[in-house]
Write a protein that holds these residues in place. Structure first.
Motif, PDB file in Angstrom:
ATOM      1  N   LYS A  66       0.794  -1.094  -0.068  1.00 35.22           N
ATOM      2  CA  LYS A  66      -0.143   0.061  -0.029  1.00 35.22           C
ATOM      3  C   LYS A  66       0.914   1.308  -0.204  1.00 35.22           C
ATOM      4  N   SER A  69       2.330   1.451  -3.528  1.00 31.53           N
ATOM      5  CA  SER A  69       1.385   1.970  -4.594  1.00 31.53           C
ATOM      6  C   SER A  69       1.196   3.405  -4.313  1.00 31.53           C
ATOM      7  N   ARG A  70       1.031   3.936  -2.910  1.00 33.87           N
ATOM      8  CA  ARG A  70       0.667   5.616  -2.958  1.00 33.87           C
ATOM      9  C   ARG A  70       1.810   6.171  -3.226  1.00 33.87           C
ATOM     10  N   PHE A  98       3.856   5.571  -5.687  1.00 26.97           N
ATOM     11  CA  PHE A  98       3.957   5.506  -7.006  1.00 26.97           C
ATOM     12  C   PHE A  98       3.065   6.250  -7.540  1.00 26.97           C
ATOM     13  N   HIS A  99       1.900   6.510  -7.004  1.00 30.16           N
ATOM     14  CA  HIS A  99       0.661   7.336  -7.473  1.00 30.16           C
ATOM     15  C   HIS A  99       1.041   8.655  -7.360  1.00 30.16           C
ATOM     16  N   LEU A 100       1.638   9.213  -6.238  1.00 25.13           N
ATOM     17  CA  LEU A 100       2.166  10.437  -6.180  1.00 25.13           C
ATOM     18  C   LEU A 100       3.134  10.950  -7.182  1.00 25.13           C
ATOM     19  N   TYR A 101       4.044   9.928  -7.362  1.00 22.23           N
ATOM     20  CA  TYR A 101       5.062  10.078  -8.296  1.00 22.23           C
ATOM     21  C   TYR A 101       4.609  10.426  -9.790  1.00 22.23           C
ATOM     22  N   LYS A 102       3.460   9.770 -10.081  1.00 18.80           N
ATOM     23  CA  LYS A 102       2.770   9.979 -11.417  1.00 18.80           C
ATOM     24  C   LYS A 102       2.057  11.300 -11.484  1.00 18.80           C
ATOM     25  N   VAL A 103       1.317  11.650 -10.154  1.00 21.31           N
ATOM     26  CA  VAL A 103       0.754  12.777  -9.996  1.00 21.31           C
ATOM     27  C   VAL A 103       1.800  14.073 -10.098  1.00 21.31           C
TER      28      VAL A 103
END
Length: 366
Positions: free
Chosen positions: A72, A75-76, A78-83
């Motif tokens: 988790k 995943s979080r 990586f999500h912030l990295y994409k944002v």
């Protein structure tokens, strides 16, 4: 049940960061006159300390007591990295729309304009951060670092505290041990990761044990005493800073880049004052302006990205027009309004469970 006052603290930090960023950026071009007062102007700490601590707190509260914590957290992160990549591309597009050299220099986008492909690669590798984007990348790194620190915390809370404190002390002796940012004058990030990890990880520890919730319960039992003590202490810090009673000006004790110990003490005072006031005025927390701040706090990622873009746009407008007090207030207000509107859209999407395209189709049909 989630205490709405936690969202209000996060929302307060986001609104303050947005206003401070707009004020600071516009002030680089021309004096804005009377600045919009924020609580963090009256002491040593800034809203960034609240942001990092509360970010860590939410990680500890949300992720540490659930199965598969490692997955988790990754995943979080990586999500912030994409944002952040999306934010970078959006800011990059602004550099082509606003070709003013002063705008490019103040936002560190001039490096991007010189070699776009190289700048993109450097940004992906954490070597290049346009103005204000290092805050989000720092969060990505702290989330990743939370994985080994979480294991350490599960084994021994004392060892965990000693580890983050040791890294903090290390940062005070070696203040230039920072990541590289090729766009800055000194070639370094504005944040010292070894310093700011202390507040983030301390927040993670507090979130795991829901300490803020417990402190709220204690404050609620005697709001008058807590409020009086915290406000008096805050005023004392203001007097110390205003008249430099301890001769701290320019000293490492109050340094922002390395998070001097006096800044940490002031942060604890500020957050205690906020918590006390939220307890004193608990009956009015459901009025519209307060709920908007809480909404911004719940959608802090969206709010932060919007605040950065709004600050860049405000700077472009400020450069192309003669500066005035009214324009400064207007630009700061519009930045906060943009944060609120975008936060509302994201909140509405989450509650409705619909994809973005379906929301726009529904709005068109209506």
């Amino acid at each position: 049940m989630r205490d709405n006052r936690i969202d209000l603290i996060r929302g307060f930090a986001m609104v303050t960061i947005c206003v401070n960023h707009v004020t600071w950026m516009l002030g680089k071009v021309e004096n804005v006159g009377q600045k919009i007062p924020t609580l963090t102007h009256y002491g040593y700490s800034s809203a960034a300390e609240i942001f990092f601590f509360m970010s860590g707190y939410m990680v500890g509260m949300v992720y540490l007591n659930k199965p598969d914590t490692r997955a988790k957290l990754l995943s979080r992160a990586f999500h912030l990295y994409k944002v952040n990549i999306s934010l970078f591309l959006l800011l990059a597009s602004l550099s082509f729309v606003v070709s003013n050299m002063l705008f490019l220099r103040l936002t560190d986008l001039d490096h991007l304009s010189n070699n776009s492909l190289l700048a993109l690669v450097q940004h992906l590798l954490f070597f290049y951060c346009p103005m204000f984007t290092d805050l989000l990348l720092t969060y990505v790194l702290f989330l990743t670092a939370s994985i080994p620190f979480t294991k350490l915390l599960q084994k021994s809370a004392m060892t965990f505290i000693l580890a983050i404190t040791g890294l903090y002390i290390f940062s005070q002796y070696f203040p230039m041990m920072k990541l590289t940012n090729v766009a800055t004058s000194d070639g370094k990030w504005s944040f010292n990761l070894f310093s700011y990890q202390f507040l983030f990880m301390l927040g993670l520890f507090a979130g795991d044990r829901k300490i803020i919730n417990r402190v709220f319960e204690r404050i609620d039992r005697n709001t008058v005493l807590w409020s009086a003590l915290s406000v008096v202490t805050l005023v004392g810090f203001y007097a110390i800073k205003r008249y430099d009673l301890l001769g701290l000006k320019g000293q490492w004790w109050i340094a922002k880049e390395t998070l001097g110990p006096v800044r940490i003490l002031h942060f604890f005072v500020v957050i205690t004052v906020l918590m006390s006031l939220l307890s004193v005025f608990k009956k009015v927390l459901n009025i519209w302006p307060i709920t908007v701040i809480a909404l911004i706090g719940r959608q802090s990622l969206t709010a932060f990205c919007v605040s950065v873009v709004s600050c860049y746009i405000a700077l472009a407008i400020w450069i192309s027009n003669s500066g005035s007090q009214v324009l400064y207030f207007t630009l700061a207000l519009l930045a906060v309004v943009a944060m609120a509107l975008c936060s509302y859209l994201v909140e509405f999407k989450k509650k409705s469970g619909r994809a973005w395209h379906s929301l726009f189709i529904r709005a068109k049909e209506a």
